[in-house]
Design a protein around this motif. Structure first.
Motif, short mmCIF file in Angstrom:
data_model
loop_
_atom_site.label_atom_id
_atom_site.label_comp_id
_atom_site.label_asym_id
_atom_site.label_seq_id
_atom_site.Cartn_x
_atom_site.Cartn_y
_atom_site.Cartn_z
N PHE A 1 26.39 80.74 68.12
CA PHE A 1 25.63 81.19 69.12
C PHE A 1 26.38 81.87 70.17
CE2 PHE A 1 24.04 77.26 67.48
CZ PHE A 1 22.65 77.84 66.96
N VAL A 2 26.64 83.26 69.84
CA VAL A 2 27.42 84.25 70.90
C VAL A 2 26.70 85.13 71.15
CG1 VAL A 2 29.66 83.25 69.47
CG2 VAL A 2 28.30 85.35 68.76
N ALA A 3 27.29 86.03 72.26
CA ALA A 3 26.48 87.14 72.69
C ALA A 3 26.91 88.51 72.02
CB ALA A 3 26.86 87.16 74.28
N PRO A 4 25.86 89.39 71.95
CA PRO A 4 26.22 90.67 71.41
C PRO A 4 27.47 91.24 72.44
CG PRO A 4 24.10 90.52 71.88
CD PRO A 4 24.62 89.37 72.53
N GLY A 5 28.46 91.89 71.69
CA GLY A 5 29.41 92.30 72.39
C GLY A 5 30.97 91.38 72.30
N ASP A 6 30.68 90.17 72.16
CA ASP A 6 31.50 89.33 72.29
C ASP A 6 32.59 89.48 70.95
OD1 ASP A 6 32.93 86.55 71.39
OD2 ASP A 6 31.80 85.64 72.94
N ASP A 7 33.68 89.17 71.29
CA ASP A 7 34.76 89.31 69.85
C ASP A 7 34.43 88.62 68.79
OD1 ASP A 7 35.89 91.48 71.46
OD2 ASP A 7 37.63 89.92 72.12
N ARG A 8 33.91 87.58 69.04
CA ARG A 8 33.57 86.50 67.73
C ARG A 8 32.02 86.76 67.23
NH1 ARG A 8 33.71 81.33 71.67
NH2 ARG A 8 32.19 82.78 72.99
N TRP A 9 31.63 87.84 67.46
CA TRP A 9 30.19 88.21 66.95
C TRP A 9 30.19 88.18 65.55
CZ3 TRP A 9 25.31 88.37 68.87
CH2 TRP A 9 24.40 88.88 68.11
N ALA A 10 31.26 89.01 64.96
CA ALA A 10 31.29 89.10 63.61
C ALA A 10 31.49 87.93 62.69
CB ALA A 10 32.22 90.39 63.07
N ALA A 11 32.49 87.12 63.18
CA ALA A 11 32.77 86.03 62.56
C ALA A 11 31.63 84.94 62.48
CB ALA A 11 34.12 85.28 62.95
N ALA A 12 30.98 85.07 63.66
CA ALA A 12 29.90 84.10 63.90
C ALA A 12 28.81 84.44 62.65
CB ALA A 12 29.46 84.08 65.24
N HIS A 13 28.48 85.38 62.45
CA HIS A 13 27.67 85.96 61.64
C HIS A 13 28.11 85.76 60.17
CE1 HIS A 13 25.48 87.33 65.21
NE2 HIS A 13 24.46 87.27 64.56
N ASP A 14 29.26 85.63 59.86
CA ASP A 14 29.82 85.31 58.36
C ASP A 14 29.47 83.80 58.47
OD1 ASP A 14 31.02 87.71 58.08
OD2 ASP A 14 33.09 86.96 58.91
N ARG A 15 29.38 82.90 59.46
CA ARG A 15 29.11 81.61 59.30
C ARG A 15 27.51 81.65 59.16
NH1 ARG A 15 32.55 81.74 63.78
NH2 ARG A 15 34.72 81.07 63.29
N TRP A 16 26.75 82.37 59.94
CA TRP A 16 25.33 82.41 59.55
C TRP A 16 24.72 82.58 57.94
CZ3 TRP A 16 21.50 80.46 62.58
CH2 TRP A 16 21.93 80.18 63.84
N ALA A 17 25.81 83.59 57.40
CA ALA A 17 25.52 84.03 56.09
C ALA A 17 25.90 82.68 55.16
CB ALA A 17 26.40 85.21 55.78
N VAL A 18 26.76 81.91 55.45
CA VAL A 18 27.25 80.69 54.77
C VAL A 18 26.09 79.89 54.88
CG1 VAL A 18 28.78 78.72 54.48
CG2 VAL A 18 29.54 80.94 54.70
N LEU A 19 25.52 79.53 55.99
CA LEU A 19 24.34 78.61 56.30
C LEU A 19 23.30 78.91 55.51
CD1 LEU A 19 24.72 77.83 60.20
CD2 LEU A 19 25.19 76.26 57.92
N LEU A 20 22.91 80.49 55.59
CA LEU A 20 21.90 80.74 54.87
C LEU A 20 21.81 80.67 53.38
CD1 LEU A 20 19.20 82.73 54.57
CD2 LEU A 20 20.44 84.49 54.55
N GLY A 21 23.01 80.98 52.77
CA GLY A 21 23.36 80.54 51.37
C GLY A 21 23.09 79.00 50.94
N ALA A 22 23.60 78.28 52.00
CA ALA A 22 23.45 76.79 51.74
C ALA A 22 22.04 76.41 51.65
CB ALA A 22 24.09 76.00 52.81
N ALA A 23 21.22 77.03 52.69
CA ALA A 23 19.77 76.77 52.67
C ALA A 23 18.98 77.09 51.77
CB ALA A 23 19.13 77.36 54.22
N VAL A 24 19.28 78.22 51.31
CA VAL A 24 18.49 78.74 49.89
C VAL A 24 19.01 78.02 48.67
CG1 VAL A 24 18.42 80.80 48.27
CG2 VAL A 24 18.50 81.10 50.87
N LEU A 25 20.02 77.48 48.49
CA LEU A 25 20.51 76.53 47.40
C LEU A 25 19.88 75.18 47.52
CD1 LEU A 25 22.28 76.10 44.93
CD2 LEU A 25 24.10 75.40 46.65
N LEU A 26 19.92 74.70 48.77
CA LEU A 26 19.37 73.41 49.05
C LEU A 26 17.76 73.37 48.67
CD1 LEU A 26 19.30 70.56 49.90
CD2 LEU A 26 18.68 71.33 52.08
N GLY A 27 17.10 74.67 49.20
CA GLY A 27 15.59 74.77 48.75
C GLY A 27 15.38 74.88 47.39
N ALA A 28 16.38 75.69 46.56
CA ALA A 28 16.10 75.92 45.23
C ALA A 28 16.13 74.57 44.24
CB ALA A 28 17.04 76.83 44.65
#
Length: 218
Positions: free
Chosen positions: A176-203
């Motif tokens: 949970f980072v703010a726009p413009g934060d240097d960690r923004w891109a890395a944080a959304h890599d983690r969001w992508a991993v969470l999305l993949g895990a949630a989709v797999l679990l749901g399947a």
């Protein structure tokens, strides 16, 4: 179970009855609350990027809470006997609400003033993750219990997680980072991993449960 040809005949016949049983009241309530939260920055004199992104995150959670009721089915014990697999029935429900979800999220983004609107793609990823977690939770509740209405418990768990997660999430893996934060891109890599895990679990949880074998006869 019906084969491919049988499914092609069955699925169109299921659209209308499935659409009638969808929890439109929950989806409508979640949508209304979500749009109200997304509009809060527009009602503020000088909204900040941080308050705006959090308003959109809260908006996405509100909509996801409504979707937590998507698999509620008062006639579940009757429909369990139909020849259509559970995964197909779940997918049909999701397909029916997908256009509504897309239109709703577009409206939520447009409600935010352009001057403080965060990157739409990254926030869409966060919203999709919230939705996927809600649907995975509902699928797991259906898979592991006989309750025809697991949505209330799943919605409660989702709200609790949304409140607790920002407080307990490890700081070395920020989400949970703010726009413009240097960690923004890395944080959304983690969001992508969470999305993949949630989709797999749901399947996985949308698969038919294995039948228990009865006691062997001597």
């Amino acid at each position: 179970m019906a084969g491919p040809a049988g499914l092609r005949r069955l699925v169109p016949a299921l659209v209308r009855p499935v659409a009638r049983t969808l929890p439109w009241w929950a989806l409508g309530a979640g949508s209304a609350v979500g749009l109200l939260l997304a509009a809060l920055p527009r009602m503020t004199q000088d909204p900040s990027p941080w308050s705006t992104v959090n308003a959109l995150r809260a908006s996405a959670v509100a909509f996801a809470v409504g979707l937590a009721f998507l698999l509620d089915d008062p006639a579940r014990h009757t429909t369990a006997a139909v020849p259509t697999r559970r995964a197909v029935r779940h997918t049909l429900r999701l397909v029916l609400v997908a256009p509504v979800a897309a239109l709703w999220w577009t409206a939520a983004l447009l409600l935010v003033p352009p001057s403080v609107r965060p990157p739409a793609g990254d926030l869409t990823l966060e919203a999709a993750t919230a939705v996927a977690l809600a649907l995975a939770g509902a699928a797991c509740a259906v898979h592991r219990s006989d309750s025809p209405r697991p949505g209330q418990a799943v919605a409660g768990a989702l709200i609790a997680s949304a409140v607790v997660a920002p407080l307990l999430w490890p700081e070395r893996w920020p989400l949970f980072v703010a726009p413009g934060d240097d960690r923004w891109a890395a944080a959304h890599d983690r969001w992508a991993v969470l999305l993949g895990a949630a989709v797999l679990l749901g399947a996985v949880c949308s698969a038919e449960p294995l039948r228990r074998r009865g006691p062997r006869r001597a």
